[in-house]
Scaffold this motif. Structure first.
Motif, short mmCIF file in Angstrom:
data_model
loop_
_atom_site.label_atom_id
_atom_site.label_comp_id
_atom_site.label_asym_id
_atom_site.label_seq_id
_atom_site.Cartn_x
_atom_site.Cartn_y
_atom_site.Cartn_z
N LEU A 117 35.02 40.87 73.34
CA LEU A 117 34.80 39.84 72.31
C LEU A 117 33.45 39.15 72.56
CD1 LEU A 117 38.40 38.30 72.22
CD2 LEU A 117 37.36 39.73 70.46
N GLY A 118 33.18 38.90 73.84
CA GLY A 118 31.92 38.25 74.21
C GLY A 118 30.72 39.10 73.80
N ILE A 119 30.83 40.43 73.96
CA ILE A 119 29.70 41.31 73.60
C ILE A 119 29.48 41.27 72.09
CG2 ILE A 119 29.00 43.76 73.46
CD1 ILE A 119 30.22 44.05 76.30
N MET A 120 30.59 41.23 71.30
CA MET A 120 30.45 41.15 69.84
C MET A 120 29.76 39.84 69.45
SD MET A 120 34.17 42.67 68.95
CE MET A 120 34.14 43.16 67.26
N ILE A 121 30.12 38.74 70.14
CA ILE A 121 29.50 37.45 69.84
C ILE A 121 28.03 37.47 70.25
CG2 ILE A 121 29.57 34.96 70.33
CD1 ILE A 121 32.63 35.45 70.88
N LEU A 122 27.75 38.14 71.36
CA LEU A 122 26.35 38.25 71.81
C LEU A 122 25.52 38.99 70.76
CD1 LEU A 122 24.26 37.79 74.00
CD2 LEU A 122 24.99 39.92 75.09
N LEU A 123 26.10 40.06 70.20
CA LEU A 123 25.41 40.80 69.13
C LEU A 123 25.13 39.86 67.96
CD1 LEU A 123 24.63 43.56 67.72
CD2 LEU A 123 26.95 43.56 66.81
N PHE A 124 26.14 39.04 67.61
CA PHE A 124 25.97 38.08 66.52
C PHE A 124 24.82 37.12 66.85
CE2 PHE A 124 26.62 33.77 65.02
CZ PHE A 124 26.63 33.97 63.65
N ILE A 125 24.82 36.58 68.06
CA ILE A 125 23.82 35.56 68.42
C ILE A 125 22.41 36.15 68.39
CG2 ILE A 125 23.01 34.06 70.29
CD1 ILE A 125 25.85 33.34 70.88
N VAL A 126 22.27 37.40 68.88
CA VAL A 126 20.93 38.03 68.89
C VAL A 126 20.41 38.16 67.45
CG1 VAL A 126 19.67 40.16 69.41
CG2 VAL A 126 21.27 39.21 71.09
N VAL A 127 21.27 38.68 66.55
CA VAL A 127 20.85 38.85 65.14
C VAL A 127 20.60 37.47 64.52
CG1 VAL A 127 21.60 39.65 62.85
CG2 VAL A 127 22.08 41.03 64.87
N HIS A 128 21.49 36.53 64.82
CA HIS A 128 21.38 35.18 64.23
C HIS A 128 20.09 34.49 64.67
CE1 HIS A 128 22.44 31.34 62.66
NE2 HIS A 128 22.65 30.77 63.83
N LEU A 129 19.76 34.59 65.96
CA LEU A 129 18.54 33.94 66.44
C LEU A 129 17.31 34.62 65.84
CD1 LEU A 129 19.32 33.05 70.19
CD2 LEU A 129 19.52 31.63 68.15
N ALA A 130 17.39 35.95 65.64
CA ALA A 130 16.26 36.65 65.01
C ALA A 130 16.11 36.18 63.56
CB ALA A 130 16.48 38.15 65.07
N ASN A 131 17.24 35.97 62.86
CA ASN A 131 17.22 35.52 61.46
C ASN A 131 16.63 34.13 61.29
OD1 ASN A 131 20.47 36.94 60.65
ND2 ASN A 131 18.46 37.84 60.42
N PHE A 132 16.99 33.22 62.20
CA PHE A 132 16.61 31.81 62.01
C PHE A 132 15.66 31.28 63.08
CE2 PHE A 132 20.65 32.07 59.70
CZ PHE A 132 20.29 31.48 58.52
N TRP A 133 16.14 31.26 64.28
CA TRP A 133 15.44 30.60 65.39
C TRP A 133 14.05 31.21 65.59
CZ3 TRP A 133 14.24 32.38 70.44
CH2 TRP A 133 14.01 31.40 71.38
N ALA A 134 13.96 32.54 65.62
CA ALA A 134 12.67 33.20 65.86
C ALA A 134 11.70 32.90 64.73
CB ALA A 134 12.89 34.70 66.03
N ARG A 135 12.22 32.86 63.50
CA ARG A 135 11.35 32.60 62.33
C ARG A 135 10.91 31.14 62.29
NH1 ARG A 135 13.36 34.41 56.51
NH2 ARG A 135 11.38 33.56 55.78
N ILE A 136 11.91 30.23 62.48
CA ILE A 136 11.63 28.81 62.29
C ILE A 136 10.95 28.20 63.52
CG2 ILE A 136 12.75 26.56 61.95
CD1 ILE A 136 14.98 28.29 60.47
N LYS A 137 11.45 28.52 64.69
CA LYS A 137 10.92 27.86 65.90
C LYS A 137 9.73 28.61 66.48
CE LYS A 137 14.23 24.70 67.80
NZ LYS A 137 15.26 24.44 68.78
N LEU A 138 9.77 29.95 66.44
CA LEU A 138 8.70 30.71 67.08
C LEU A 138 7.67 31.20 66.07
CD1 LEU A 138 10.82 32.86 69.61
CD2 LEU A 138 9.92 30.55 69.90
N GLY A 139 7.95 31.02 64.76
CA GLY A 139 7.01 31.45 63.71
C GLY A 139 6.86 32.96 63.64
N MET A 140 7.89 33.71 64.08
CA MET A 140 7.82 35.18 64.05
C MET A 140 8.25 35.70 62.67
SD MET A 140 9.44 35.83 67.77
CE MET A 140 9.58 37.59 67.74
N GLY A 141 7.77 36.88 62.29
CA GLY A 141 8.20 37.52 61.04
C GLY A 141 7.65 36.82 59.81
N GLU A 142 8.44 36.94 58.71
CA GLU A 142 8.03 36.37 57.43
C GLU A 142 7.82 34.85 57.55
OE1 GLU A 142 10.06 36.50 53.13
OE2 GLU A 142 10.77 38.03 54.54
N GLY A 143 6.72 34.32 56.97
CA GLY A 143 6.43 32.88 57.05
C GLY A 143 7.48 32.05 56.33
N VAL A 144 7.61 30.77 56.73
CA VAL A 144 8.57 29.88 56.09
C VAL A 144 7.81 28.77 55.37
CG1 VAL A 144 10.55 28.36 56.49
CG2 VAL A 144 10.18 30.33 57.99
#
Ligand code: HEM
Length: 217
Positions: free
Chosen positions: A105-132
């Motif tokens: 279950l923990g590994i499934m949640i880890l998969l979720f967190i990695v995708v989730h951080l790439a969707n939001f945190w990396a874009r908003i906080k690190l300025g990665m990917g498509e601009g906001v």
């Protein structure tokens, strides 16, 4: 072993608190559009700019890391113990499917967190990917990032389906955390088990339903 379990319990409880705050903040998305955009973006800006919240965010990242590392160590240890026949029988008799599969279950949640951080945190906080872009008040338009992501049904399904393992993990994890930290009162534990169930259902349903509502809004 006790030290490792205590680290998992303490970091887990801290992560449970974070989820309450995170779900409350994300509920703003369900308000009428104009109010939701203004509130969500100004809340998100306040969080990013506050020095205290920055420290709390580092504690959060450290907690996620320690929780994963120590959980991995314990899972590997349990695997080794499970290979002994006597331990295996006792293990099966005394524990539920969820408790035996906390690692999975923990590994499934880890998969979720990695995708989730790439969707939001990396874009908003690190300025990665498509601009906001910015909203009318000059705040980073996190609301728009969320709404455009949840126009994609695959992301909606991904976010919603993975809340099932999150709910199971939270239910078992919360109960166990109290026991690990030395709470053995029989009646108290029954109450904690019920509260853990209520907490896990609110988190799984709450986080799981938001992407759907956004998709159809
Ligand atoms: C409806 C579901 C969710 C939405 C819409 C959502 C939205 C967001 C957004 C917008 C951010 C970036 C905030 C910012 O930097 O301004 C974020 C960060 C984050 N989210 Fe979520 N989230 C959801 C569910 C979850 C769940 C279920 C978890 C954990 C299991 C989670 C864990 C995190 C973490 C760890 C961060 C980084 C926090 C930080 O840097 O301060 N989120 N989320």
């Amino acid at each position: 072993m006790f030290f490792r379990k205590s680290i998992i319990a303490l970091t887990g409880l801290f992560l449970c608190l974070f989820l309450i705050v995170h779900l409350s903040a994300n509920s703003i998305l369900l308000l009428p559009e104009e109010t939701a955009r203004e509130l969500y973006n100004s809340y998100s800006t306040t969080l990013r700019e506050s020095p205290i919240i920055k420290i709390v965010a580092y504690v959060l990242y450290l907690s996620i890391l320690l929780h994963i590392v120590y959980a991995l160590l314990i899972t590997l240890n349990n695997r080794r113990a499970k290979s002994k026949r006597y331990t295996l029988n006792q293990y099966r008799e005394n524990s539920s499917w969820t408790s035996q599969n906390m690692g999975l279950l923990g590994i499934m949640i880890l998969l979720f967190i990695v995708v989730h951080l790439a969707n939001f945190w990396a874009r908003i906080k690190l300025g990665m990917g498509e601009g906001v872009g910015l909203d009318a008040n000059g705040h980073v338009d996190v609301y728009e990032v969320t709404y455009s992501l949840f126009q994609n049904i695959y992301y909606v399904l991904f976010y919603t389906l993975l809340m099932a393992p999150l709910g199971l993990h939270l239910y078992h994890g919360l109960k166990s955390a109290f026991m690990t930290l030395g709470f053995y009162h029989k009646k108290g534990l029954r109450i904690i088990a019920k509260l853990s169930l209520i907490y896990a259902v609110i988190m799984a349903v709450g986080f799981g339903i938001i992407p759907f509502i956004v998709f159809f809004k």
